[in-house]
Write an enzyme that holds these catalytic residues in place. Sequence first.
Site, PDB file in Angstrom:
ATOM      1  N   ASP A   8      39.866 -22.008  11.850  1.00 10.85           N
ATOM      2  CA  ASP A   8      40.650 -21.292  10.841  1.00 10.85           C
ATOM      3  C   ASP A   8      42.092 -21.292  11.328  1.00 10.85           C
ATOM      4  OD1 ASP A   8      41.317 -19.691   8.605  1.00 10.85           O
ATOM      5  OD2 ASP A   8      41.152 -17.883   9.828  1.00 10.85           O
ATOM      6  N   GLU A  68      39.509 -25.233   7.537  1.00 14.32           N
ATOM      7  CA  GLU A  68      39.788 -24.799   6.179  1.00 14.32           C
ATOM      8  C   GLU A  68      41.002 -25.582   5.660  1.00 14.32           C
ATOM      9  OE1 GLU A  68      38.861 -20.546   5.111  1.00 14.32           O
ATOM     10  OE2 GLU A  68      41.027 -20.565   4.883  1.00 14.32           O
ATOM     11  N   ASP A 140      39.646 -13.699  12.504  1.00 10.60           N
ATOM     12  CA  ASP A 140      39.947 -15.138  12.464  1.00 10.60           C
ATOM     13  C   ASP A 140      38.779 -15.952  13.024  1.00 10.60           C
ATOM     14  OD1 ASP A 140      42.666 -14.998  11.380  1.00 10.60           O
ATOM     15  OD2 ASP A 140      43.113 -13.954  13.255  1.00 10.60           O
TER      16      ASP A 140
END
Length: 155
Positions: A8, A68, A140
């Site tokens: 991420d 992502e 996160d």
Amino acid sequence: MPLILGLDPSLSCTGWGVIRAEGARLVHVANGQVPTDAKAPMAQRLAHLQAALAEVIATHRPDRAAAEEVFVNKNAQSTLKLAQARGCVLAACGAAGLDVNEHAARLVKKAVVGTGAADKRQVQAMLAVLLPGVKIAGADAADALAVAIADAHLG
């Protein structure tokens, strides 16, 4: 039984999570976060991020990675910082010879929770179900584990 590194990307704090996919069964291996010092020069922040992720990759030796996809903020400056951090994440993976699959945030949420409109709370609740007993390093890291799980399902 692939070992998947979920990422991420963020300039302030990049999350990472490693899982092993054993058929339909998912096993937590490790997770963590790489914060950067907001007061440090950009080049130092990016170098720290890349070096820390290179160490994660060397330690866990994943078979592939997943990140992502970048999304565009209304604030162009925030989007640019995210893109720079994402570049470091991809470079660390590329330097280690890892293929990186990219997944949209809505697709990650759908793969983990069943709906692309899920909120962070719902994603974290499903992580506890899918990875029983997992101790998550922070929000996160949770997002990174979700990316890894989505990648295991979407392959």
